[in-house]
Scaffold this motif. Structure first.
Motif, mmCIF file in Angstrom:
data_model
loop_
_atom_site.group_PDB
_atom_site.id
_atom_site.type_symbol
_atom_site.label_atom_id
_atom_site.label_comp_id
_atom_site.label_asym_id
_atom_site.label_seq_id
_atom_site.Cartn_x
_atom_site.Cartn_y
_atom_site.Cartn_z
ATOM 1 N N THR A 135 0.842 -1.194 0.000
ATOM 2 C CA THR A 135 0.000 0.000 0.000
ATOM 3 C C THR A 135 0.878 1.245 0.000
ATOM 4 O O THR A 135 1.900 1.292 0.693
ATOM 5 C CB THR A 135 -0.917 0.027 1.238
ATOM 6 O OG1 THR A 135 -1.794 -1.094 1.198
ATOM 7 C CG2 THR A 135 -1.751 1.309 1.267
ATOM 8 N N GLY A 136 0.483 2.251 -0.769
ATOM 9 C CA GLY A 136 1.230 3.500 -0.796
ATOM 10 C C GLY A 136 0.584 4.468 -1.763
ATOM 11 O O GLY A 136 -0.408 4.158 -2.434
ATOM 12 N N SER A 137 1.136 5.663 -1.839
ATOM 13 C CA SER A 137 0.618 6.682 -2.747
ATOM 14 C C SER A 137 1.676 7.742 -2.961
ATOM 15 O O SER A 137 2.625 7.873 -2.173
ATOM 16 C CB SER A 137 -0.654 7.330 -2.177
ATOM 17 O OG SER A 137 -0.350 8.037 -0.979
ATOM 18 N N THR A 138 1.517 8.490 -4.016
ATOM 19 C CA THR A 138 2.399 9.618 -4.287
ATOM 20 C C THR A 138 1.689 10.554 -5.240
ATOM 21 O O THR A 138 0.810 10.123 -6.003
ATOM 22 C CB THR A 138 3.743 9.134 -4.866
ATOM 23 O OG1 THR A 138 4.652 10.220 -4.910
ATOM 24 C CG2 THR A 138 3.575 8.571 -6.257
ATOM 25 N N GLY A 139 2.039 11.817 -5.186
ATOM 26 C CA GLY A 139 1.351 12.822 -5.976
ATOM 27 C C GLY A 139 2.283 13.578 -6.887
ATOM 28 O O GLY A 139 3.496 13.325 -6.923
ATOM 29 N N PRO A 140 1.760 14.549 -7.637
ATOM 30 C CA PRO A 140 2.583 15.338 -8.563
ATOM 31 C C PRO A 140 3.717 16.044 -7.840
ATOM 32 O O PRO A 140 3.547 16.577 -6.748
ATOM 33 C CB PRO A 140 1.587 16.354 -9.134
ATOM 34 C CG PRO A 140 0.256 15.726 -8.953
ATOM 35 C CD PRO A 140 0.339 14.929 -7.692
ATOM 36 N N GLY A 141 4.903 16.003 -8.440
ATOM 37 C CA GLY A 141 6.058 16.658 -7.855
ATOM 38 C C GLY A 141 6.756 15.870 -6.781
ATOM 39 O O GLY A 141 7.715 16.342 -6.186
ATOM 40 N N GLU A 142 6.296 14.659 -6.489
ATOM 41 C CA GLU A 142 6.891 13.841 -5.441
ATOM 42 C C GLU A 142 7.722 12.713 -6.020
ATOM 43 O O GLU A 142 7.528 12.301 -7.160
ATOM 44 C CB GLU A 142 5.795 13.239 -4.550
ATOM 45 C CG GLU A 142 5.015 14.261 -3.751
ATOM 46 C CD GLU A 142 3.949 13.622 -2.898
ATOM 47 O OE1 GLU A 142 3.351 14.334 -2.084
ATOM 48 O OE2 GLU A 142 3.717 12.402 -3.048
ATOM 49 N N ILE A 143 8.648 12.227 -5.216
ATOM 50 C CA ILE A 143 9.454 11.055 -5.559
ATOM 51 C C ILE A 143 9.220 9.984 -4.503
ATOM 52 O O ILE A 143 9.235 10.278 -3.312
ATOM 53 C CB ILE A 143 10.953 11.390 -5.609
ATOM 54 C CG1 ILE A 143 11.237 12.412 -6.714
ATOM 55 C CG2 ILE A 143 11.781 10.139 -5.845
ATOM 56 C CD1 ILE A 143 12.679 12.824 -6.779
ATOM 57 N N LEU A 144 8.974 8.787 -4.964
ATOM 58 C CA LEU A 144 8.831 7.660 -4.044
ATOM 59 C C LEU A 144 9.922 6.651 -4.364
ATOM 60 O O LEU A 144 10.005 6.173 -5.496
ATOM 61 C CB LEU A 144 7.454 7.014 -4.180
ATOM 62 C CG LEU A 144 7.214 5.763 -3.330
ATOM 63 C CD1 LEU A 144 7.262 6.111 -1.853
ATOM 64 C CD2 LEU A 144 5.881 5.117 -3.679
ATOM 65 N N ALA A 145 10.768 6.344 -3.400
ATOM 66 C CA ALA A 145 11.847 5.376 -3.595
ATOM 67 C C ALA A 145 11.432 4.033 -3.034
ATOM 68 O O ALA A 145 10.990 3.941 -1.892
ATOM 69 C CB ALA A 145 13.117 5.866 -2.906
ATOM 70 N N LEU A 146 11.580 2.985 -3.823
ATOM 71 C CA LEU A 146 11.322 1.618 -3.370
ATOM 72 C C LEU A 146 12.650 1.004 -2.975
ATOM 73 O O LEU A 146 13.588 0.989 -3.761
ATOM 74 C CB LEU A 146 10.673 0.782 -4.473
ATOM 75 C CG LEU A 146 9.428 1.354 -5.151
ATOM 76 C CD1 LEU A 146 8.882 0.354 -6.157
ATOM 77 C CD2 LEU A 146 8.378 1.719 -4.131
ATOM 78 N N MET A 147 12.717 0.478 -1.789
ATOM 79 C CA MET A 147 13.975 -0.049 -1.273
ATOM 80 C C MET A 147 13.760 -1.435 -0.691
ATOM 81 O O MET A 147 12.754 -1.691 -0.037
ATOM 82 C CB MET A 147 14.524 0.891 -0.203
ATOM 83 C CG MET A 147 15.960 0.632 0.183
ATOM 84 S SD MET A 147 16.553 1.939 1.268
ATOM 85 C CE MET A 147 18.202 1.334 1.579
ATOM 86 N N GLY A 148 14.707 -2.321 -0.946
ATOM 87 C CA GLY A 148 14.612 -3.672 -0.422
ATOM 88 C C GLY A 148 15.689 -4.538 -1.029
ATOM 89 O O GLY A 148 16.319 -4.164 -2.019
ATOM 90 N N PRO A 149 15.933 -5.717 -0.468
ATOM 91 C CA PRO A 149 16.969 -6.611 -1.006
ATOM 92 C C PRO A 149 16.542 -7.208 -2.338
ATOM 93 O O PRO A 149 15.385 -7.097 -2.749
ATOM 94 C CB PRO A 149 17.082 -7.697 0.073
ATOM 95 C CG PRO A 149 15.745 -7.704 0.737
ATOM 96 C CD PRO A 149 15.262 -6.279 0.705
ATOM 97 N N SER A 150 17.486 -7.837 -3.004
ATOM 98 C CA SER A 150 17.184 -8.490 -4.277
ATOM 99 C C SER A 150 16.116 -9.553 -4.088
ATOM 100 O O SER A 150 16.145 -10.318 -3.120
ATOM 101 C CB SER A 150 18.453 -9.143 -4.847
ATOM 102 O OG SER A 150 19.432 -8.177 -5.110
ATOM 103 N N GLY A 151 15.159 -9.589 -4.991
ATOM 104 C CA GLY A 151 14.096 -10.577 -4.939
ATOM 105 C C GLY A 151 12.940 -10.209 -4.049
ATOM 106 O O GLY A 151 12.048 -11.033 -3.815
ATOM 107 N N SER A 152 12.920 -8.976 -3.540
ATOM 108 C CA SER A 152 11.836 -8.588 -2.631
ATOM 109 C C SER A 152 10.577 -8.143 -3.365
ATOM 110 O O SER A 152 9.536 -7.972 -2.741
ATOM 111 C CB SER A 152 12.308 -7.463 -1.702
ATOM 112 O OG SER A 152 12.706 -6.327 -2.446
#
Length: 623
Positions: free
Chosen positions: A107-124
């Motif tokens: 679950t998540g969200s982001t809007g105009p002008g925003e950056i969302l970084a996805l972080m996790g180990p390989s295979g996540s």
């Protein structure tokens, strides 16, 4: 929005950006001057500025992206999989339904002008989540995914840019040419460095002003300075562990959140490394709360205990807040909901796209068209044939049979050359075509017409030079009409063979399978061409009507010879007409040129089938 200048290099991060214009480095150009003046302040709310700037003729459509309880599963072939993730060995067993779950309620969200970084180990599951957000994975996906509160539809596709892990760029083009042609809106060639290739891939996507830009491992191949510049605006962060979310919120608040859980690094540690260690359960240098330590010591799989604990706290502490604030109470304006459902118009007309893609295709393939080895092969074979059939005659049955044999060999040579010259085109360019079509960068019809017309250069040029040499050395009929029609017939055979090769390649889009199928088809057409077997059994005669070599060979004989032409005058029976020769038992030399229309229909029909196959195959392919 907080601007944070990060000095760490996030090697295994997947970044998703929703920007107004030109991506990670250049997105400042679209943002308001007030935002630029305050880029080092603590909090700036720019949503209203982005939304109010639309509609503007140069402004991309603002997009509010929301994803809730996203799940994804794939069919598991083995009963148990052993996945190596960094230094951790994780045993995953499939569910009773035979599927392995990759994402488990994100679950998540982001809007105009925003950056969302996805972080996790390989295979996540980071790449999988990005592909789902970009509309590139749709099967076996559960959950709610909306763009301006509207589900994904084809109208959204042209508003999304996607930079994949592997930089899919045509290796024959320079950086300038790649970007120039991308403003339309490899493995075998040594090209630019990895860092240049990554930067070019990002620039390639942002040139068309996407509303939503998805980047998979954007810092891979970059040095620390370039990576820092690329990610110097980092606001949102989503941490994924084994397909489960472990943290969602502002990046600057991540350490504060884990501190509230009494999970702290015991030594000086890069925050990115700290988060990845938590996601994998590696906590040798991390202090834990007493209740978690007690559980950890009693469980054999201590890493799994820690991961489960983080997932539980996310479900109780963070997920309800995110759903309430951004999914329940935050709605996209009505005019943006309407606009997202309108398919974005092509920025260029069909003809303008054609002119640009034609130039790109020609520049990409010109080295193949004017390859010296290919030229030597064609001219060399022509000279050898000319010497073997030097000044051949038709005065006897044996001599006539020799010359007819040369005619058939010429058919074989240009059928095979054109067929195999075209069968690998689309399998080789599959990854580039899929990438660009997923982004709707141009019309598929434009690409195919440019491809087949550009390739015709070689399929017309080499046979023409070939026939000029062979025709006069072998002593064929020395009349202008015979020469012109013979050359045109060979060109028609080559162009029809090219269409057949394109169709076979497009129908499978596999280099290995395309070559095997082409070999079988060529063998069948060769045997039913009308030279080796003239009297085919009735139950097998249908095969020859599928063979363009059959029609091409018959047309070549009709163009070169006439039924009332006499030969074999020195024999006991006196002169005979060519039509009486056994070489023409199944060919009426005065029977008209119906083979011409059949070949033209085949040349067009193969190309029509190729286009249909490409449209169907590309739509279901994934990168």
């Amino acid at each position: 929005m907080e601007i944070k200048r990060s000095t760490e290099e996030l090697e295994d991060n997947h970044v998703m950006q929703i920007s107004g214009s030109n991506g990670i480095v250049h997105n400042m150009e679209f943002m308001s001057q007030a935002y630029l003046r305050n880029q080092y302040s603590s909090e700036i709310d720019i949503h209203e500025e982005f939304v109010s700037s639309y509609p503007h003729e140069d402004a991309p459509l603002p997009i509010f992206l929301k994803f809730e309880d996203v799940e994804y599963k794939v069919r598991n072939i083995q009963a148990s999989l052993k996945t190596m993730v960094s230094k951790v060995v994780i045993h995953t067993n499939p569910d009773p339904d035979g599927y392995k779950h990759i994402l488990k309620g994100i679950t998540g969200s982001t809007g105009p002008g925003e950056i969302l970084a996805l972080m996790g180990p390989s295979g996540s599951g980071k790449t999988t989540l990005l592909k789902i957000m970009g509309g590139r994975l749709t099967d076996n996906v559960k959950g709610k995914l909306t763009y301006n509160d509207i589900p994904y539809s084809p109208s959204v596709k042209r508003r999304i840019g996607f930079v994949t892990q592997d930089d899919v760029l045509l290796p024959q083009l320079t950086v300038e040419e790649t970007l120039a042609f991308a403003a339309v809106g490899g493995g075998f060639v040594k090209g630019i460095s990895g860092g240049e290739r990554k930067r070019t891939s990002i620039a390639y996507e942002i040139l068309v002003d996407p509303s939503l830009l998805l980047l998979d491992e954007p810092t891979s191949g970059l040095d620390s300075t370039s990576a820092t510049k690329l990610l110097h605006i980092l606001q949102g962060l989503l941490l994924i562990s084994e397909g489960h979310p472990a943290y969602y919120g502002k990046a600057r608040e991540a350490m504060e959140y884990f501190s509230s859980l009494r999970i702290l690094p015991e030594i000086a540690m890069n925050p990115a490394e700290f988060l990845l260690d938590l996601a994998t359960g590696q906590v040798s240098d991390i202090s834990l709360p007493e209740e978690l330590l007690a559980t950890k010591t009693t469980q054999p799989d201590s890493e799994n205990v820690i991961v489960k604990y983080l997932q539980l706290r996310y479900k109780t502490d963070l997920e309800p807040k995110e759903k309430e604030e951004n999914h329940r109470n935050r709605k996209a304006p009505e005019h943006l909901q309407i606009a997202i459902q309108v398919k974005k118009d092509w920025t260029l007309s069909w003809w303008d796209q054609f002119m640009i893609i034609f130039r790109r295709t020609f520049r990409e393939r010109r080295r193949d068209y004017f390859d010296m080895l290919r030229l030597v092969q064609s001219l060399g074979v022509a000279v050898v044939l000319g010497l073997l059939w030097w000044k051949s005659k038709t005065d006897t049955e044996a001599h006539l049979r020799d010359q007819v044999g040369l005619m058939f060999y010429i058919c074989i040579f240009w059928t095979s050359s054109s067929l195999f010259g075209a069968v690998y085109v689309f399998p080789f360019e599959k990854i580039y075509l899929v990438k660009e079509r997923k982004a709707d960068m141009y019309r598929l019809s434009v690409y195919y017409v440019c491809s087949t017309l550009c390739d015709m250069v070689a399929h017309v040029l080499y046979p023409t030079f070939f026939m000029i040499i062979v025709y006069f050395m072998a002593g064929f009929s020395r009349t202008v009409p015979c020469f012109v029609f013979t050359v045109l017939t060979i060109l028609l055979i080559a162009i029809t063979s090219q269409g057949a090769g394109e169709f076979l390649g497009a129908s499978v889009l596999s280099i290995k399978r395309a070559g095997m199928i082409a070999s079988l088809v060529l063998m069948m057409f060769l045997l039913t061409g009308g030279y080796y077997v003239q009297h085919i059994p009735k139950f097998m005669q249908w095969l020859k009507y599928l063979s363009f070599m059959h029609y091409g060979f018959r047309l070549l004989l009709k163009v070169q010879y006439s039924a009332d032409q006499v030969f074999d005058c020195a024999s006991k029976g006196g002169c005979r007409t060519l039509q009486s020769s056994s070489s023409f038992d199944t060919v009426n030399l005065n029977g008209g040129l119906e083979e011409l229309w059949v070949l033209l229909a085949m040349a067009f029909g193969y190309r029509l089938c190729t286009y249909v196959c490409l449209r169907k195959k590309i739509s279901i392919c994934h990168l």
